[in-house]
Scaffold this motif. Sequence first.
Motif, PDB file in Angstrom:
ATOM      1  N   TRP A 250      -3.111   0.682  -4.052  1.00 13.16           N
ATOM      2  CA  TRP A 250      -2.416  -0.608  -3.841  1.00 13.16           C
ATOM      3  C   TRP A 250      -1.568  -1.154  -4.946  1.00 13.16           C
ATOM      4  O   TRP A 250      -2.279  -0.792  -6.157  1.00 13.16           O
ATOM      5  CB  TRP A 250      -3.369  -1.937  -3.402  1.00 13.16           C
ATOM      6  N   VAL A 251      -0.442  -1.303  -4.821  1.00 10.79           N
ATOM      7  CA  VAL A 251       0.492  -1.770  -6.243  1.00 10.79           C
ATOM      8  C   VAL A 251       1.076  -2.979  -5.937  1.00 10.79           C
ATOM      9  O   VAL A 251       1.276  -3.345  -4.805  1.00 10.79           O
ATOM     10  CB  VAL A 251       1.447  -0.733  -6.340  1.00 10.79           C
TER      11      VAL A 251
ATOM     12  N   THR B 229       7.833   4.377  -8.710  1.00 12.50           N
ATOM     13  CA  THR B 229       6.395   4.336  -9.378  1.00 12.50           C
ATOM     14  C   THR B 229       6.389   4.654 -10.529  1.00 12.50           C
ATOM     15  O   THR B 229       5.416   5.008 -11.293  1.00 12.50           O
ATOM     16  CB  THR B 229       5.481   5.237  -8.508  1.00 12.50           C
TER      17      THR B 229
ATOM     18  N   ALA C  56       6.924  -0.351  -8.362  1.00 16.95           N
ATOM     19  CA  ALA C  56       5.564  -0.676  -8.636  1.00 16.95           C
ATOM     20  C   ALA C  56       5.304  -0.941  -9.996  1.00 16.95           C
ATOM     21  O   ALA C  56       5.553  -0.263 -10.871  1.00 16.95           O
ATOM     22  CB  ALA C  56       4.683   0.685  -8.387  1.00 16.95           C
TER      23      ALA C  56
ATOM     24  N   GLU D 161       1.012  -1.157  -0.102  1.00 22.25           N
ATOM     25  CA  GLU D 161      -0.164   0.077  -0.060  1.00 22.25           C
ATOM     26  C   GLU D 161       0.694   1.148  -0.084  1.00 22.25           C
ATOM     27  O   GLU D 161       1.723   1.372   0.691  1.00 22.25           O
ATOM     28  CB  GLU D 161      -0.784   0.233   1.293  1.00 22.25           C
ATOM     29  N   ILE D 162       0.528   2.047  -0.882  1.00 20.83           N
ATOM     30  CA  ILE D 162       1.304   3.505  -0.849  1.00 20.83           C
ATOM     31  C   ILE D 162       0.986   4.195   0.391  1.00 20.83           C
ATOM     32  O   ILE D 162      -0.266   4.462   0.640  1.00 20.83           O
ATOM     33  CB  ILE D 162       1.118   4.379  -2.190  1.00 20.83           C
TER      34      ILE D 162
ATOM     35  N   VAL E 283       5.814   2.706   0.345  1.00 20.55           N
ATOM     36  CA  VAL E 283       5.071   1.482   0.424  1.00 20.55           C
ATOM     37  C   VAL E 283       5.297   0.752   1.398  1.00 20.55           C
ATOM     38  O   VAL E 283       6.247   0.576   2.031  1.00 20.55           O
ATOM     39  CB  VAL E 283       5.209   0.906  -0.764  1.00 20.55           C
TER      40      VAL E 283
ATOM     41  N   SER F  31       2.191  -2.583 -11.177  1.00 23.04           N
ATOM     42  CA  SER F  31       0.834  -2.300 -11.550  1.00 23.04           C
ATOM     43  C   SER F  31       0.134  -1.904 -10.435  1.00 23.04           C
ATOM     44  O   SER F  31       0.158  -2.237  -9.226  1.00 23.04           O
ATOM     45  CB  SER F  31       0.315  -3.692 -12.247  1.00 23.04           C
ATOM     46  N   LYS F  32      -1.025  -1.528 -10.523  1.00 22.20           N
ATOM     47  CA  LYS F  32      -2.013  -1.023  -9.503  1.00 22.20           C
ATOM     48  C   LYS F  32      -2.940  -2.112  -9.358  1.00 22.20           C
ATOM     49  O   LYS F  32      -3.253  -2.909 -10.216  1.00 22.20           O
ATOM     50  CB  LYS F  32      -2.539   0.186  -9.955  1.00 22.20           C
TER      51      LYS F  32
ATOM     52  N   ILE G  64      10.287   3.065  -2.941  1.00 22.33           N
ATOM     53  CA  ILE G  64      10.088   2.459  -4.060  1.00 22.33           C
ATOM     54  C   ILE G  64       9.772   3.407  -5.491  1.00 22.33           C
ATOM     55  O   ILE G  64       9.535   4.559  -5.408  1.00 22.33           O
ATOM     56  CB  ILE G  64       8.954   1.233  -4.480  1.00 22.33           C
TER      57      ILE G  64
ATOM     58  N   VAL H 189       0.013   7.391  -9.024  1.00 26.13           N
ATOM     59  CA  VAL H 189      -0.437   6.750  -7.798  1.00 26.13           C
ATOM     60  C   VAL H 189      -0.452   7.771  -6.663  1.00 26.13           C
ATOM     61  O   VAL H 189      -0.252   8.858  -6.771  1.00 26.13           O
ATOM     62  CB  VAL H 189       0.690   5.674  -7.216  1.00 26.13           C
TER      63      VAL H 189
ATOM     64  N   VAL I 130       4.533  -4.884  -6.119  1.00 25.05           N
ATOM     65  CA  VAL I 130       5.795  -4.493  -5.968  1.00 25.05           C
ATOM     66  C   VAL I 130       6.869  -5.732  -6.461  1.00 25.05           C
ATOM     67  O   VAL I 130       6.768  -6.641  -5.875  1.00 25.05           O
ATOM     68  CB  VAL I 130       6.200  -3.710  -4.741  1.00 25.05           C
TER      69      VAL I 130
END
Length: 90
Positions: free
Chosen positions: A46-47, A33, A54, A8-9, A22, A56-57, A31, A41, A49
Motif C-alpha cells: 500500500w502506498v 514509484t 507514490a 494498493e500496488i 495501483v 510513501s509506503k 504511477i 515496492v 499516491v
Amino acid sequence: MCLGIPGEIVAIVDDADDLASVEVSGVRRTISTRLLADEGVRVGDWVLVHVGFAMSKIDEREADLTLDQIRKLGRTYDEELEAFMETEIV
C-alpha cells in the motif's frame, strides 16, 4: 485541496523505470514509484499516491483508516478520486 490517497500496488509495470499499477477505489492507474526506489515496492504493498507518484509506503490498516477519513470529507474525496482518474504516468 490536494490530498494523498492510499492505493494498493497491483502490478509492476516497468521495473527499470519504477512504474507500477495501483488501484484506488476500483480505479487502476500507472504511477511512478521512483521516490520509493530505495525501499522498493511489490505487488500487495500500500502506498500514499499524490499526482501520479507514490510518496510513501503505508500498511493496510493505515490505508483503510485514511480512506475512511477521506470518504468522510465528501466532495473532497470525490474530487481527489476524479483527479486520480485523470492522472497517469506513461
